[in-house]
Write a protein that holds these residues in place. Structure first.
Motif, short mmCIF file in Angstrom:
data_model
loop_
_atom_site.label_atom_id
_atom_site.label_comp_id
_atom_site.label_asym_id
_atom_site.label_seq_id
_atom_site.Cartn_x
_atom_site.Cartn_y
_atom_site.Cartn_z
N VAL A 364 29.16 50.02 59.01
CA VAL A 364 28.87 49.07 57.93
C VAL A 364 29.44 49.59 56.61
N TRP A 365 29.35 50.89 56.40
CA TRP A 365 29.85 51.50 55.17
C TRP A 365 31.37 51.30 55.04
N VAL A 366 32.09 51.61 56.11
CA VAL A 366 33.55 51.48 56.08
C VAL A 366 33.96 50.02 55.88
N ALA A 367 33.28 49.12 56.60
CA ALA A 367 33.60 47.70 56.44
C ALA A 367 33.32 47.22 55.02
N SER A 368 32.23 47.72 54.43
CA SER A 368 31.91 47.33 53.06
C SER A 368 32.94 47.84 52.07
N GLU A 369 33.39 49.07 52.25
CA GLU A 369 34.41 49.63 51.36
C GLU A 369 35.72 48.84 51.46
N ALA A 370 36.12 48.51 52.69
CA ALA A 370 37.38 47.80 52.88
C ALA A 370 37.32 46.38 52.32
N ALA A 371 36.17 45.72 52.51
CA ALA A 371 36.07 44.33 52.06
C ALA A 371 35.89 44.24 50.55
N SER A 372 35.09 45.13 49.99
CA SER A 372 34.79 45.02 48.56
C SER A 372 35.99 45.33 47.69
N ALA A 373 36.89 46.20 48.16
CA ALA A 373 38.06 46.56 47.35
C ALA A 373 38.93 45.34 47.07
N ILE A 374 39.23 44.59 48.10
CA ILE A 374 40.07 43.41 47.93
C ILE A 374 39.30 42.27 47.26
N ALA A 375 38.03 42.12 47.64
CA ALA A 375 37.24 41.02 47.07
C ALA A 375 37.06 41.18 45.56
N GLU A 376 36.82 42.41 45.10
CA GLU A 376 36.63 42.63 43.67
C GLU A 376 37.93 42.39 42.90
N ASP A 377 39.05 42.87 43.44
CA ASP A 377 40.33 42.63 42.77
C ASP A 377 40.69 41.15 42.75
N ARG A 378 40.30 40.46 43.80
CA ARG A 378 40.57 39.02 43.83
C ARG A 378 39.71 38.29 42.81
N ARG A 379 38.47 38.72 42.63
CA ARG A 379 37.58 38.07 41.68
C ARG A 379 38.04 38.27 40.25
N THR A 380 38.51 39.48 39.92
CA THR A 380 38.94 39.79 38.56
C THR A 380 40.37 39.36 38.26
N GLY A 381 41.12 38.94 39.28
CA GLY A 381 42.51 38.55 39.09
C GLY A 381 43.49 39.70 39.19
N ALA A 382 42.99 40.93 39.45
CA ALA A 382 43.89 42.07 39.56
C ALA A 382 44.73 42.02 40.84
N LEU A 383 44.24 41.32 41.86
CA LEU A 383 44.99 41.26 43.12
C LEU A 383 46.32 40.54 42.92
N GLU A 384 46.35 39.49 42.11
CA GLU A 384 47.60 38.78 41.88
C GLU A 384 48.62 39.66 41.18
N LEU A 385 48.15 40.53 40.29
CA LEU A 385 49.07 41.44 39.61
C LEU A 385 49.61 42.49 40.56
N VAL A 386 48.75 42.98 41.47
CA VAL A 386 49.20 44.02 42.41
C VAL A 386 50.19 43.44 43.41
N VAL A 387 50.01 42.18 43.80
CA VAL A 387 50.92 41.56 44.76
C VAL A 387 52.33 41.46 44.20
N THR A 388 52.45 41.30 42.88
CA THR A 388 53.77 41.19 42.27
C THR A 388 54.51 42.52 42.17
N THR A 389 53.84 43.62 42.47
CA THR A 389 54.49 44.94 42.46
C THR A 389 55.28 45.13 43.75
N PRO A 390 56.09 46.20 43.84
CA PRO A 390 56.84 46.46 45.08
C PRO A 390 55.96 46.71 46.30
#
Length: 404
Positions: A364-390
């Motif tokens: 549960v811990w590993v799944a929470s870490e993996a899911a929360s990292a992307i979910a938080e970046d997606r919520r704040t809009g940081a994921l769109e900025l990271v996708v534009t990088t190489p």
């Protein structure tokens, strides 16, 4: 009080979520599935009787108790911390709303959906009256106990959310606080007793057992719900009145938590000076997690050498040690149990239970870490900025996988 605007706002948000409509269906399905399975098993054993009705009632009560205990924590642990992260909590106080209005609005909005989910389970619980051995007053007491546990769970989640800002930390803190209230009195009395009885601590133990909602559950599931109901734990004798006390004391404590939640968010949004000692503690805790100066730079560079996403996920320098802390803590508890209880802790069933617990918790811990990292970046809009990088999408997934 003018908390209806908050209730309307939250209900409009909840109306767009599929979980709002699925919760009652899932609750009824689980109740019917358990009841049907139990009735089939009892019929194969020679028909239905009074004893089967009591056992079915106890099983359904335990299932509903687990729902009432944890549902409020999982749903409400982020109700106020999300407002802090989004910056909308201060906007609420630009109106004529008071902190207590916001807290009660969150309570009504989030509690309404959970209340309906629990209410859908009540007719299934009352069906056991037809099997015999169960009375209507007992069902009423059980429903009151379940509603009280749900109210306490919502209050705990709301209070922890009012003093927290991170979603996952608020959730785990709420679960820890909940377990401390429910299990803490029993663990402490077990430690004080040590096969000799509470002794001078008996009045304190007597009150603490009434403080835990588990006392009310023990009164119902154990069958001690009549006028002559008496049961004991480590020499502490509890009568039928303890059932009502175990409802009243946690209920009053839940209202106290809601009051403290209102005070907490009023301090957060006020423009006055904050407590210096509290700010100093938070600052030291921040440096303890992320490091200072050169130490922080070395740790950041080491993570960046592995993968940029690894640095984003594992900026807390203690994350690598959390897993070993859990394993060592469980081993320490096992050693204490072995020294006090002897060979019983070395039995295969106990060792297997500990192994399953550690294995499941780490998953549960590993799944929470993996899911929360992307979910938080997606919520704040940081994921769109990271996708534009190489890095691209594949690089992001690869980095999160390595970090997890």
């Amino acid at each position: 009080m003018n908390f209806f605007p908050v209730v309307g706002r939250e209900l409009q948000i909840a109306a767009r979520k599929p979980l709002t409509y699925r919760l009652r269906v899932v609750t009824v399905f689980i109740g019917l599935a358990l009841s049907g399975w139990a009735v089939i098993q009892y019929s194969n054993m020679g028909g239905l009787g009074t004893g089967h009705g009591i056992r079915l009632f106890q099983m359904l009560t335990v299932v509903a108790f687990l729902f009432s205990t944890f549902a409020g924590v999982f749903v409400c642990s982020d109700c106020l911390s999300r407002e802090k992260r989004d910056g909308t909590l201060g906007l609420l106080f630009l109106t004529d709303l008071r902190p207590i209005d916001v807290v009660l609005g969150k309570l009504c909005a989030y509690g309404l959906n959970l209340f309906y989910g629990l209410l859908a389970f009540v007719p299934i619980l009352a069906m056991t009256v037809q099997m015999g051995g169960i009375t209507i007053p007992l069902v009423v007491r059980t429903v009151l106990m379940l509603l009280n546990c749900l109210f306490l769970s919502i209050a705990i989640g709301t209070f922890v959310s009012s003093i927290s800002k991170d979603e996952r930390k608020a959730l785990w803190a709420s679960i820890g606080f909940l377990l401390m209230i429910y299990v803490g009195p029993y663990v402490l009395i077990e430690f004080m007793a040590q096969d000799r009885g509470p002794g001078p601590f008996k009045p304190l133990a007597y009150f603490m057992l009434r403080f835990s909602p588990l006392t009310a559950l023990n009164s119902i599931v154990g069958g001690f719900f009549g006028r002559s109901a008496i049961f004991s734990f480590q020499g502490v004798i509890l009568t039928g009145f303890s059932f009502w006390a175990s409802l009243l004391i946690p209920h009053l404590f839940a209202w106290f938590l809601l009051y403290r939640a209102g005070r907490a968010i009023s301090k957060v949004t006020s423009g006055g000076p904050r407590s210096t000692w509290w700010d100093e503690i938070r600052e030291r805790w921040h440096y303890f997690l992320f490091g200072r100066g050169e130490q922080r730079r070395v740790h950041r560079q080491w993570l960046l050498d592995h993968h940029p996403m690894t640095w984003m996920v594992m900026r807390e320098k203690l994350k690598l040690k959390y897993v070993w802390t859990l394993v060592i803590s469980v081993m320490f508890i096992w050693v204490i149990g072995y020294t006090t209880n002897g060979e019983i802790m070395a039995e295969p069933t106990v060792l297997m239970a500990l192994g399953i617990f550690i294995h499941f918790f780490l998953k549960v811990w590993v799944a929470s870490e993996a899911a929360s990292a992307i979910a938080e970046d997606r919520r704040t809009g940081a994921l769109e900025l990271v996708v534009t990088t190489p890095l691209g999408a594949r690089g992001i997934i690869h980095g999160v996988f390595k970090a997890s």
